[in-house]
Design a protein around this motif. Structure first.
Motif, mmCIF file in Angstrom:
data_model
loop_
_atom_site.group_PDB
_atom_site.id
_atom_site.type_symbol
_atom_site.label_atom_id
_atom_site.label_comp_id
_atom_site.label_asym_id
_atom_site.label_seq_id
_atom_site.Cartn_x
_atom_site.Cartn_y
_atom_site.Cartn_z
ATOM 1 N N GLU A 211 0.815 -1.210 0.000
ATOM 2 C CA GLU A 211 0.000 0.000 0.000
ATOM 3 C C GLU A 211 0.851 1.263 0.000
ATOM 4 O O GLU A 211 0.439 2.299 -0.527
ATOM 5 C CB GLU A 211 -0.934 -0.010 1.205
ATOM 6 C CG GLU A 211 -1.971 -1.118 1.160
ATOM 7 C CD GLU A 211 -2.933 -1.039 2.331
ATOM 8 O OE1 GLU A 211 -2.855 -0.035 3.070
ATOM 9 O OE2 GLU A 211 -3.741 -1.958 2.499
ATOM 10 N N TRP B 92 1.413 2.722 -3.503
ATOM 11 C CA TRP B 92 0.303 3.120 -4.367
ATOM 12 C C TRP B 92 0.355 4.635 -4.583
ATOM 13 O O TRP B 92 0.619 5.418 -3.652
ATOM 14 C CB TRP B 92 -1.037 2.750 -3.752
ATOM 15 C CG TRP B 92 -1.243 1.278 -3.585
ATOM 16 C CD1 TRP B 92 -0.441 0.276 -4.014
ATOM 17 C CD2 TRP B 92 -2.341 0.658 -2.909
ATOM 18 N NE1 TRP B 92 -0.950 -0.944 -3.658
ATOM 19 C CE2 TRP B 92 -2.122 -0.748 -2.981
ATOM 20 C CE3 TRP B 92 -3.471 1.121 -2.274
ATOM 21 C CZ2 TRP B 92 -3.001 -1.659 -2.418
ATOM 22 C CZ3 TRP B 92 -4.358 0.214 -1.723
ATOM 23 C CH2 TRP B 92 -4.130 -1.164 -1.801
ATOM 24 N N ASN C 160 -2.351 6.330 -5.415
ATOM 25 C CA ASN C 160 -3.591 6.713 -4.739
ATOM 26 C C ASN C 160 -3.876 5.672 -3.673
ATOM 27 O O ASN C 160 -4.024 4.494 -3.998
ATOM 28 C CB ASN C 160 -4.741 6.799 -5.741
ATOM 29 C CG ASN C 160 -6.009 7.384 -5.117
ATOM 30 O OD1 ASN C 160 -6.211 7.326 -3.906
ATOM 31 N ND2 ASN C 160 -6.853 7.956 -5.972
ATOM 32 N N PRO C 161 -3.953 6.065 -2.378
ATOM 33 C CA PRO C 161 -4.151 5.063 -1.326
ATOM 34 C C PRO C 161 -5.463 4.304 -1.429
ATOM 35 O O PRO C 161 -5.635 3.287 -0.757
ATOM 36 C CB PRO C 161 -4.092 5.900 -0.043
ATOM 37 C CG PRO C 161 -4.395 7.298 -0.462
ATOM 38 C CD PRO C 161 -3.869 7.441 -1.843
ATOM 39 N N ASN C 162 -6.402 4.783 -2.254
ATOM 40 C CA ASN C 162 -7.693 4.106 -2.392
ATOM 41 C C ASN C 162 -7.758 3.198 -3.616
ATOM 42 O O ASN C 162 -8.755 2.501 -3.802
ATOM 43 C CB ASN C 162 -8.815 5.145 -2.478
ATOM 44 C CG ASN C 162 -8.902 5.977 -1.217
ATOM 45 O OD1 ASN C 162 -8.740 5.468 -0.112
ATOM 46 N ND2 ASN C 162 -9.170 7.282 -1.379
ATOM 47 N N ILE C 163 -6.710 3.225 -4.446
ATOM 48 C CA ILE C 163 -6.723 2.428 -5.678
ATOM 49 C C ILE C 163 -5.534 1.479 -5.651
ATOM 50 O O ILE C 163 -4.380 1.924 -5.729
ATOM 51 C CB ILE C 163 -6.652 3.325 -6.928
ATOM 52 C CG1 ILE C 163 -7.833 4.304 -6.948
ATOM 53 C CG2 ILE C 163 -6.638 2.469 -8.190
ATOM 54 C CD1 ILE C 163 -7.792 5.271 -8.109
ATOM 55 N N PRO C 164 -5.748 0.167 -5.525
ATOM 56 C CA PRO C 164 -4.628 -0.790 -5.514
ATOM 57 C C PRO C 164 -3.896 -0.779 -6.850
ATOM 58 O O PRO C 164 -4.486 -0.553 -7.909
ATOM 59 C CB PRO C 164 -5.296 -2.146 -5.249
ATOM 60 C CG PRO C 164 -6.635 -1.799 -4.673
ATOM 61 C CD PRO C 164 -7.037 -0.501 -5.279
ATOM 62 N N GLN C 165 -2.595 -1.019 -6.776
ATOM 63 C CA GLN C 165 -1.766 -1.083 -7.973
ATOM 64 C C GLN C 165 -1.069 -2.434 -8.048
ATOM 65 O O GLN C 165 -0.783 -3.058 -7.015
ATOM 66 C CB GLN C 165 -0.719 0.039 -7.975
ATOM 67 C CG GLN C 165 -1.292 1.414 -8.241
ATOM 68 C CD GLN C 165 -0.200 2.461 -8.354
ATOM 69 O OE1 GLN C 165 0.065 3.198 -7.413
ATOM 70 N NE2 GLN C 165 0.434 2.519 -9.516
#
Length: 385
Positions: free
Chosen positions: A349, A352, A354-359
């Protein structure tokens, strides 16, 4: 000419930048979970969170004998049975001795009675040794309970939960029983010495006398019973030693490192309260394989980075890269890619955008060059040369 030179420089910089790429990696070190291979209760955890430990250092003490087991009670019952059998043998020795002594008057040669006396002394001494061993073993079990009681009362006195008189009372009982065990051990040493002397006297006396089967026949049954009780006593004492080892099993650190919180699964971590299962605490019951604490090596062993789909195919194993550390003091070092993962994996995490969108990305392992000071979890910039 100046503007033309500036345009050429800008074009060159953009061209060179397009030929390079930068990714972010993270220093990673191995983390070992310390656990036991059977269900046990934690007696002590002598290390603290974030404390440095060395390989072979005791990090936990467990007791594999749980409350639902009663091996100590069973062994105490066996000792009581052996003591009762010893008393029975002692009672049998009285009429046997009287019978052997009564036959003495019917014999012309006084040497036979002398041999019987030697045999009786030997068997009486063996019975005394068995009795002392049983009593010492039984008292040691009670002594351990008194030691635990004294420790508990000492803690209660420190907490001012009870009066100091209760602690002194428990200590007096412990000291009295310890003194009794010491006296019995001295008697046991003396009894064994007496047995050796009695056997030596009998052997020396038997050399000058003819074999008399009546003495051996009269004592053969008792001798066999004494041998049985001796074997039973040895077995019980061996079980007591094994039980004592199980009650205090030390867990050693598998490597040098620092104690860190136990890693939890994502779904399990959501169910835990704050501060729960960070490190094992005395009194807790742990299952087989359940971690008691975690140890992380102080120095990371590798750098892991993740390549997105846009950069796939631009990295190869053994390719040289440049590692950039931004924190003070800043460092730049050269290294190379050691391995490339075969599949796309979910990034941590922290990496990432964006902390709300997993990569997702393809993992790449990079060797840490000598002289580069990193700590586990530190973010590192990576650039292809």
């Amino acid at each position: 000419l100046v503007w033309l030179a500036a345009v050429v420089c800008v074009i060159g910089l953009f061209t060179r930048r397009s030929q390079r790429f930068e990714i972010v990696g993270m220093a990673r070190g191995p983390v070992l979970h310390v656990s036991v291979n059977c269900q046990a209760r934690l007696k002590a955890v002598p290390v603290k969170l974030f404390e440095y430990v060395q390989k072979g250092q005791t990090v936990a003490v467990v007791n594999t004998v749980l409350d639902n087991e009663q091996p100590r009670l069973e062994l105490q019952t066996q000792l009581d049975t052996i003591l009762a059998e010893i008393e029975h043998l002692s009672a049998q020795m009285v009429p046997t001795q009287e019978t052997l002594l009564a036959e003495e008057s019917d014999r012309v040669i006084n040497h036979t009675a002398r041999m019987r006396t030697f045999d009786i002394d030997i068997e009486n001494t063996r019975i005394q040794i068995l009795s002392l061993r049983s009593q010492i073993a039984s008292d040691r079990i009670v002594l351990e309970d008194l030691a635990m009681e004294a420790k508990i009362t000492r803690n209660l006195v420190e907490q001012k939960a009870i009066a100091p008189y209760e602690q002194e009372k428990a200590q007096v009982q412990y000291n009295a029983l310890a003194k009794k065990i010491e006296e019995n051990e001295n008697l046991l040493v003396q009894a064994r010495s007496d047995l050796e002397q009695a056997q030596q006297r009998r052997e020396e006396y038997a050399k000058s006398l003819p074999f008399n089967p009546s003495v051996d026949n009269a004592l053969e049954v008792i001798r066999k019973q004494i041998a049985v009780q001796e074997r039973l006593m040895d077995g019980v004492l061996a079980q007591l030693e094994a039980l004592k080892a199980r009650e205090s099993l030390e867990i050693k650190a598998p490597t040098d490192g620092v104690v860190i919180p136990i890693r939890q699964q994502a779904n399990e971590a959501l169910m835990l309260r704050a501060g729960e299962k960070i490190i094992g605490r005395p009194g807790e019951v742990v299952a087989a394989g359940e971690p008691i604490l975690a140890i992380a090596e102080a120095r990371p062993s590798e750098i892991v980075a993740y390549i997105g789909e846009r950069l796939l195919g631009q990295l190869q194993e053994n390719m040289s890269v440049e590692i950039i550390k931004d924190r003070e003091p800043p460092q730049i070092a050269r290294s190379q890619i050691t391995q490339i993962g075969p599949t796309m994996e979910r990034m941590p995490e922290r990496m990432w955008l964006n902390p709300n969108i997993p990569q997702w990305g393809r993992p790449v392992l990079i060797e840490i060059p000598d002289g580069l000071e990193l700590i586990p979890g530190e973010m590192i910039g990576i650039r292809r040369l």
